[in-house]
Design an enzyme around this catalytic site. Structure first.
Site, PDB file in Angstrom:
ATOM      1  N   ILE A  87       0.553   5.863  -0.964  1.00 19.54           N
ATOM      2  CA  ILE A  87      -0.904   5.711  -0.867  1.00 19.54           C
ATOM      3  C   ILE A  87      -1.095   4.197  -0.844  1.00 19.54           C
ATOM      4  O   ILE A  87      -0.550   3.476  -1.679  1.00 19.54           O
ATOM      5  CB  ILE A  87      -1.652   6.402  -2.033  1.00 19.54           C
ATOM      6  CG1 ILE A  87      -3.149   6.079  -2.035  1.00 19.54           C
ATOM      7  CG2 ILE A  87      -1.051   6.090  -3.389  1.00 19.54           C
ATOM      8  CD1 ILE A  87      -3.962   6.914  -3.063  1.00 19.54           C
ATOM      9  N   SER A  88      -1.843   3.698   0.147  1.00 13.65           N
ATOM     10  CA  SER A  88      -1.935   2.250   0.365  1.00 13.65           C
ATOM     11  C   SER A  88      -2.652   1.549  -0.787  1.00 13.65           C
ATOM     12  O   SER A  88      -3.432   2.150  -1.524  1.00 13.65           O
ATOM     13  CB  SER A  88      -2.682   1.963   1.664  1.00 13.65           C
ATOM     14  OG  SER A  88      -2.077   2.638   2.738  1.00 13.65           O
ATOM     15  N   GLN A  89      -2.374   0.245  -0.895  1.00 12.19           N
ATOM     16  CA  GLN A  89      -3.062  -0.616  -1.865  1.00 12.19           C
ATOM     17  C   GLN A  89      -4.583  -0.518  -1.623  1.00 12.19           C
ATOM     18  O   GLN A  89      -5.020  -0.598  -0.470  1.00 12.19           O
ATOM     19  CB  GLN A  89      -2.579  -2.041  -1.629  1.00 12.19           C
ATOM     20  CG  GLN A  89      -3.188  -3.079  -2.528  1.00 12.19           C
ATOM     21  CD  GLN A  89      -2.742  -4.481  -2.129  1.00 12.19           C
ATOM     22  OE1 GLN A  89      -2.130  -4.671  -1.068  1.00 12.19           O
ATOM     23  NE2 GLN A  89      -3.043  -5.447  -2.953  1.00 12.19           N
TER      24      GLN A  89
END
Ligand code: SAH
Length: 259
Positions: A87-89
């Site tokens: 899950i992206s920053q």
């Protein structure tokens, strides 16, 4: 006897009241962490669009990370999810969405739904989000989380997003959450004239430039770069080819090298 049954039973009034109260405390704690995250990680880095900040402040990121990592949901970085993906920053999610300049009536295509988190944020800023994910397990899980939280304007499809979603094209914006060697032709063609496409592009998997394309005419695209990023690889017919022999080592080769 009677007392122990009242307290221990899952439907016991004392237990239920306790659980409801505890849940409220946890939800409030996460909301405080989220407000802090938006201020420190996103607004402080220069993204100040009020609609965007409100959307990020409203989406419970803890619901999109694996249960054992919930305590880290508001840390300033990506987190692992199932199938070896991430899950992206939060800041990068916000940066990409900001660059896509979503308007309330927009129809948006997301490639790489992953956990569904970015789709949830975008669903608060646009009319409809169509998201594609190549891992069936992730697509199913994202659908479940989005459904449970009531994000009814998001559809998640399992498939190869490098081919886009032709039946639903054209899109006002396309956001690609995985890094490929170049912007896939089908995605360029499925962008409405005037539409924006944001994607990490790089000659090697693992390190990319975040680029934004603006489709100005049938064959007229302008491009600008938004900085260096590191995303998981975009794997598909118009992305990187997965080398099955090396899959376990997590290594990928450019399509041109294996053909
Ligand atoms: N937006 C996501 C980030 C997920 S990471 C989030 O908010 O959690 C990128 C995702 O792209 C991974 O889940 C990966 O499986 C997916 N992906 C890679 N290649 C793809 C392709 N060709 N089509 C669809 N999804 C792809």
């Amino acid at each position: 006897m009677v007392t122990s049954r009242r307290i221990a039973g899952p439907a016991g009034p004392l237990t239920r009241r306790y659980l409801v109260r505890r849940r409220r405390v946890v939800v409030a704690q996460f909301a405080r962490q989220r407000a802090h995250m938006v201020a420190r990680q996103i607004a402080a880095r220069g993204l100040t669009d009020a609609r965007l900040l409100a959307a990020v402040r409203a989406v419970p990121r803890e619901c999109f990370v694996p249960p054992h990592l919930r305590a880290f949901a508001y840390e300033d970085g990506p987190l692992p999810i199932a199938a070896g993906q991430t899950i992206s920053q939060p800041y990068i999610v916000a940066l990409m969405i900001d660059a896509a300049a979503l308007a309330p009536g927009d129809r948006v295509l997301e490639i790489g739904a992953g956990s569904g988190y970015a789709a949830a944020v975008m669903s608060r800023l646009a009319a409809e989000i169509l998201a594609v994910e190549r891992h069936a397990l992730l697509a199913e899980e994202a659908r479940r989380c989005l459904g449970r939280l009531g994000y009814g304007n998001v559809a998640v499809r399992h498939g190869d997003g490098t081919l886009g979603w032709p039946e639903a094209a054209p899109f006002d914006a396309i956001v690609v959450a995985a890094g490929g060697p170049e912007v896939p032709g089908p995605l360029r063609r499925q962008l409405r004239i005037g539409g924006r496409l944001v994607m990490p592009v790089g000659a090697r998997p693992g390190s990319q430039r975040l680029v934004r394309l603006l489709r100005r005419g049938e064959e007229d695209f302008s491009e600008d770069a938004l900085g260096l990023v590191s995303f998981v690889p975009l794997i598909g017919a118009e992305g990187w080819a997965e080398d099955p022999a090396r899959r376990d080592a997590g290594r990928y080769q450019a399509r041109s090298e294996v053909e």
